[in-house]
Design a protein around this motif. Structure first.
Motif, short mmCIF file in Angstrom:
data_model
loop_
_atom_site.label_atom_id
_atom_site.label_comp_id
_atom_site.label_asym_id
_atom_site.label_seq_id
_atom_site.Cartn_x
_atom_site.Cartn_y
_atom_site.Cartn_z
N GLY A 1 34.21 64.83 37.38
CA GLY A 1 35.64 64.50 37.28
C GLY A 1 36.02 63.21 37.33
N GLY A 2 35.13 62.18 37.43
CA GLY A 2 35.57 60.86 37.39
C GLY A 2 35.63 60.22 36.01
N ASP A 3 36.23 58.84 36.04
CA ASP A 3 36.12 58.20 34.86
C ASP A 3 35.21 57.09 34.97
N PHE A 4 34.12 57.24 35.82
CA PHE A 4 33.01 56.16 35.87
C PHE A 4 32.50 55.38 34.75
N HIS A 5 32.43 56.25 33.50
CA HIS A 5 31.78 55.96 32.57
C HIS A 5 32.78 54.79 31.78
N LYS A 6 34.12 54.88 32.18
CA LYS A 6 34.95 54.10 31.37
C LYS A 6 35.04 52.83 31.92
N LEU A 7 34.70 52.81 33.29
CA LEU A 7 34.57 51.40 34.09
C LEU A 7 33.35 50.86 33.56
N LEU A 8 32.22 51.57 33.39
CA LEU A 8 30.88 51.15 33.16
C LEU A 8 30.59 50.81 31.78
N ASN A 9 31.30 51.28 30.86
CA ASN A 9 31.15 50.83 29.49
C ASN A 9 31.45 49.55 29.10
N ASP A 10 31.94 48.70 30.13
CA ASP A 10 32.34 47.18 29.89
C ASP A 10 31.06 46.66 30.13
N GLY B 1 27.37 45.05 34.20
CA GLY B 1 26.45 43.46 34.60
C GLY B 1 26.75 43.35 36.07
N MET B 2 27.96 43.37 36.32
CA MET B 2 28.28 43.18 37.83
C MET B 2 27.89 44.00 38.82
N LEU B 3 27.89 45.49 38.52
CA LEU B 3 27.61 46.53 39.27
C LEU B 3 25.89 46.48 39.21
N SER B 4 25.24 46.30 38.10
CA SER B 4 23.96 46.22 38.19
C SER B 4 23.30 45.06 38.74
N SER B 5 23.76 44.02 38.93
CA SER B 5 23.57 42.80 39.58
C SER B 5 23.65 42.96 41.19
N LYS C 1 28.42 32.60 36.62
CA LYS C 1 27.36 32.15 35.85
C LYS C 1 26.10 33.07 35.55
N LEU C 2 25.80 33.90 36.42
CA LEU C 2 25.07 34.90 35.78
C LEU C 2 25.55 35.96 34.63
N LEU C 3 26.92 36.17 34.73
CA LEU C 3 27.45 37.04 33.56
C LEU C 3 28.15 36.22 32.49
N ASP C 4 28.14 34.82 32.69
CA ASP C 4 28.61 33.90 31.48
C ASP C 4 30.18 34.43 31.12
N VAL C 5 31.05 34.43 32.25
CA VAL C 5 32.29 34.69 32.15
C VAL C 5 33.05 33.76 32.72
N THR C 6 34.60 33.69 32.42
CA THR C 6 35.44 32.77 32.88
C THR C 6 35.90 33.28 34.18
N ASN D 1 38.51 36.30 33.51
CA ASN D 1 37.77 37.59 33.27
C ASN D 1 37.04 38.15 34.32
N LEU D 2 36.12 37.37 35.18
CA LEU D 2 35.43 38.08 36.34
C LEU D 2 36.53 38.58 37.36
N SER D 3 37.55 37.74 37.59
CA SER D 3 38.53 38.59 38.59
C SER D 3 38.97 39.81 38.24
N VAL D 4 39.47 39.81 36.95
CA VAL D 4 40.05 41.15 36.46
C VAL D 4 39.21 41.99 36.64
N HIS D 5 37.81 41.96 36.25
CA HIS D 5 36.73 43.06 36.06
C HIS D 5 36.41 43.58 37.38
N ALA D 6 36.33 42.15 38.58
CA ALA D 6 35.86 42.52 39.77
C ALA D 6 37.05 43.40 40.64
N ARG D 7 38.37 43.14 40.09
CA ARG D 7 39.62 43.89 40.64
C ARG D 7 39.30 45.27 40.42
N LYS D 8 38.69 45.63 39.03
CA LYS D 8 38.75 47.05 38.59
C LYS D 8 37.74 47.79 39.23
N LEU D 9 36.75 47.19 39.71
CA LEU D 9 35.81 47.82 40.42
C LEU D 9 35.97 47.98 41.97
#
Length: 127
Positions: free
Chosen positions: A29-38, A43-47, A61-66, A69-77
């Motif tokens: 019943g979760g939408d984990f795949h929507k979150l992890l399809n990015d 990359g963040m979760l795998s790292s 540095k590892l994900l080569d993002v600004t 960009n990283l702040s937004v994705h980290a907040r969603k996770l």
């Protein structure tokens, strides 16, 4: 090597369809795949799954993002409960470190199992 054509019916087809439908409609019943399809969030979760903790700078540095960009994705996770952020200061310089949570690891494992099933279901060489 000759590749056998996939059968139109039978247990192989049923397993393939189950793998695909299991990904599209997660049985938990979760939408984990929507979150992890990015790319960045996966990359963040795998790292974090292979590192005890990583700093914001290391992830950037590892994900080569600004930064933004990283702040937004980290907040969603974080909002999903998949990562935890610990903020500290060292000589008045802020430092953010991220760790994967149990639910984050479970979501990543579930996502990878779905992907493995999809690859197996759609791979012509496995038929």
């Amino acid at each position: 090597m000759a590749v056998k054509a996939p059968r139109a019916d039978g247990p192989d087809r049923a397993r393939s369809l189950q793998a695909i439908s299991g990904f599209v409609a997660d049985d938990k019943g979760g939408d984990f795949h929507k979150l992890l399809n990015d790319r960045v969030r996966l990359g963040m979760l795998s790292s974090l799954a292979v590192s005890e903790r990583l700093s914001f700078s290391e992830l950037k540095k590892l994900l080569d993002v600004t930064d933004g960009n990283l702040s937004v994705h980290a907040r969603k996770l974080e909002d999903a409960g998949y990562v935890r952020c610990e903020k500290t200061f060292s000589d008045r310089v802020p430092k953010s470190e991220y760790r994967i949570t149990r639910s984050g690891r479970a979501a990543l494992d579930r996502y990878l199992k779905h992907m493995e099933a999809l690859i197996q279901a759609t791979s012509r060489e496995s038929k």
